[in-house]
Write an enzyme that holds these catalytic residues in place. Structure first.
Site, short mmCIF file in Angstrom:
data_model
loop_
_atom_site.label_atom_id
_atom_site.label_comp_id
_atom_site.label_asym_id
_atom_site.label_seq_id
_atom_site.Cartn_x
_atom_site.Cartn_y
_atom_site.Cartn_z
N TYR A 74 47.05 47.70 34.59
CA TYR A 74 46.40 46.36 34.87
C TYR A 74 46.79 45.20 33.36
CZ TYR A 74 42.30 43.26 35.06
OH TYR A 74 41.22 42.27 34.93
N LYS A 113 48.89 42.09 33.47
CA LYS A 113 48.48 40.77 33.51
C LYS A 113 49.01 39.96 32.35
CE LYS A 113 44.43 40.63 36.22
NZ LYS A 113 44.40 39.19 36.84
P1 NDP Z 1 36.47 41.00 41.57
O1 NDP Z 1 36.49 42.39 42.13
O2 NDP Z 1 34.48 40.75 42.48
O3 NDP Z 1 37.09 40.13 43.48
C1 NDP Z 1 38.11 41.07 43.50
C2 NDP Z 1 38.47 39.26 44.85
O4 NDP Z 1 39.83 39.62 45.11
C3 NDP Z 1 37.89 39.75 45.88
O5 NDP Z 1 38.01 38.93 46.95
C4 NDP Z 1 39.03 40.87 46.84
O6 NDP Z 1 38.75 40.46 47.80
C5 NDP Z 1 40.04 39.86 46.40
N1 NDP Z 1 41.35 41.28 46.70
C6 NDP Z 1 41.66 42.02 46.11
N2 NDP Z 1 42.41 42.58 46.26
C7 NDP Z 1 43.17 41.54 47.34
C8 NDP Z 1 44.42 41.64 48.05
N3 NDP Z 1 45.13 42.71 48.14
N4 NDP Z 1 45.12 40.30 48.64
C9 NDP Z 1 43.35 39.73 48.91
N5 NDP Z 1 42.75 39.52 47.37
C10 NDP Z 1 42.45 40.62 47.06
O7 NDP Z 1 36.94 40.44 40.87
P2 NDP Z 1 36.59 39.86 39.42
O8 NDP Z 1 35.94 38.74 40.30
O9 NDP Z 1 36.07 40.72 38.57
O10 NDP Z 1 37.99 39.23 38.55
C11 NDP Z 1 38.96 38.29 39.65
C12 NDP Z 1 40.15 37.91 39.06
O11 NDP Z 1 39.56 37.80 37.49
C13 NDP Z 1 40.74 38.51 38.61
O12 NDP Z 1 41.77 39.24 38.51
C14 NDP Z 1 40.27 40.71 37.78
O13 NDP Z 1 41.48 40.87 37.18
C15 NDP Z 1 40.26 38.61 36.43
N6 NDP Z 1 38.74 39.20 35.63
C16 NDP Z 1 38.20 39.68 35.59
C17 NDP Z 1 37.76 39.89 34.95
C18 NDP Z 1 36.14 40.59 34.51
O14 NDP Z 1 35.60 40.43 33.77
N7 NDP Z 1 35.44 40.56 35.37
C19 NDP Z 1 37.75 39.80 33.21
C20 NDP Z 1 39.26 39.27 33.02
C21 NDP Z 1 39.79 38.92 33.82
P3 NDP Z 1 37.65 41.55 49.34
O15 NDP Z 1 36.78 41.73 48.72
O16 NDP Z 1 37.89 40.96 50.43
O17 NDP Z 1 38.47 43.12 48.56
#
Ligand code: NDP
Length: 248
Positions: free
Chosen positions: A156, A160
């Site tokens: 990851y 990133k």
């Molecule tokens: P969630 O796990 O809550 O949501 C992930 C989202 O990504 C969902 O909408 C999911 O869709 C979608 N997704 C996953 N795989 C795919 C794919 N192959 N193609 C299209 N859509 C996909 O994540 P967060 O909201 O927590 O995180 C969002 C972003 O922020 C990520 O990139 C994460 O790495 C980054 N981030 C998050 C942090 C945190 O503390 N939460 C901290 C730092 C960065 P579906 O539901 O259909 O699977």
């Protein structure tokens, strides 16, 4: 403030968590927002309803960001239907955590393919319409793990950190077309992704954060909205850290 009137925004992984808050925010600023998801259509529909109930506009588009052909087709369809893709938020992301010694190759590949290669596919596809319009915004959602590292997240963190390199190279390549490219690096934000962490880890985290609370998806959405708006027009190739002071 409806400063994104007339713009089309695509938010990958926009169906829930941080992506949902970004969709809601950009739509409230007047953009037509495409909510992307890959597996949970109900979450995407819920996000669309929130936006439409507020009197704003959103469409849903299902594709896997890690599948190059599917990404190309999806962007062709969005341009055919909406006329453009002006703002791209590469937010879709997954975790497959584990210590290096035990990390499977498939855990490495899945995270790289979704979190990094997916952003490359989407940015490449979206930039065609942006170049034609001589206007565009690409915002890549990185992470504090990508700048500071994190045990158990070699895959990851590498993906990133890679996004930050992609951001800088793209920013230099596309600047002459009036397309800005930036990263936002959230710290720990309360979503389903962080709900996976056990209570002890969550308590330890709060001790490591000077502001002593987890962030909210809206905290990240505010930064994305700023970079997408005209207020952010002179910012490119940067990483904005949204982490309560956890990394300085
Ligand atoms: P969630 O796990 O809550 O949501 C992930 C989202 O990504 C969902 O909408 C999911 O869709 C979608 N997704 C996953 N795989 C795919 C794919 N192959 N193609 C299209 N859509 C996909 O994540 P967060 O909201 O927590 O995180 C969002 C972003 O922020 C990520 O990139 C994460 O790495 C980054 N981030 C998050 C942090 C945190 O503390 N939460 C901290 C730092 C960065 P579906 O539901 O259909 O699977």
């Amino acid at each position: 403030m409806r400063s994104l009137e007339g713009k089309v925004a695509v938010v990958t992984g926009g169906s829930r968590g941080i992506g949902r808050a970004i969709c809601v925010r950009l739509a409230s600023m007047g953009a037509l927002v495409y909510i992307n998801y890959v597996s949970r259509s109900s979450a995407a529909e819920e996000t669309q309803k929130i936006i439409q109930d507020a009197g704003n506009r959103a469409e849903i588009i299902c594709f896997d960001v890690a599948q190059g052909d599917a990404v190309q087709e999806a962007f062709k369809k969005m341009v055919a239907d909406a006329g453009s893709t002006d703002i791209l938020v590469n937010n879709a992301g997954i975790t497959r955590d584990g210590l290096m010694a035990r990390m499977k190759e498939s855990d490495w590949d899945e995270v790289m393919n979704t979190n990094l290669k997916g952003a490359f596919f989407c940015a490449k596809a979206a930039s065609k319409a942006m170049m034609k319009k001589r206007w565009g915004r690409v915002i890549n959602i990185s992470s504090v793990s990508g700048v500071a590292g994190n045990p158990g997240q070699a895959n990851y963190s590498a993906a990133k950190a890679g996004l930050i390199g992609l951001t800088k190279s793209m920013a230099r390549e596309y600047a002459s077309r009036n397309i800005t490219v930036n990263s936002v690096a959230p710290g720990y934000i309360k979503t389903e992704m962080t709900d996976l962490l056990d209570e002890k880890t969550q308590e330890q985290l709060k001790r490591d954060i000077p502001l002593a609370v987890l962030g909210s998806p809206e905290d990240v959405a505010g930064a994305v909205a700023y970079l997408a708006s005209e207020d952010g027009r002179y910012i490119t190739g940067q990483t904005l850290h949204i982490n309560g002071g956890m990394y300085m």
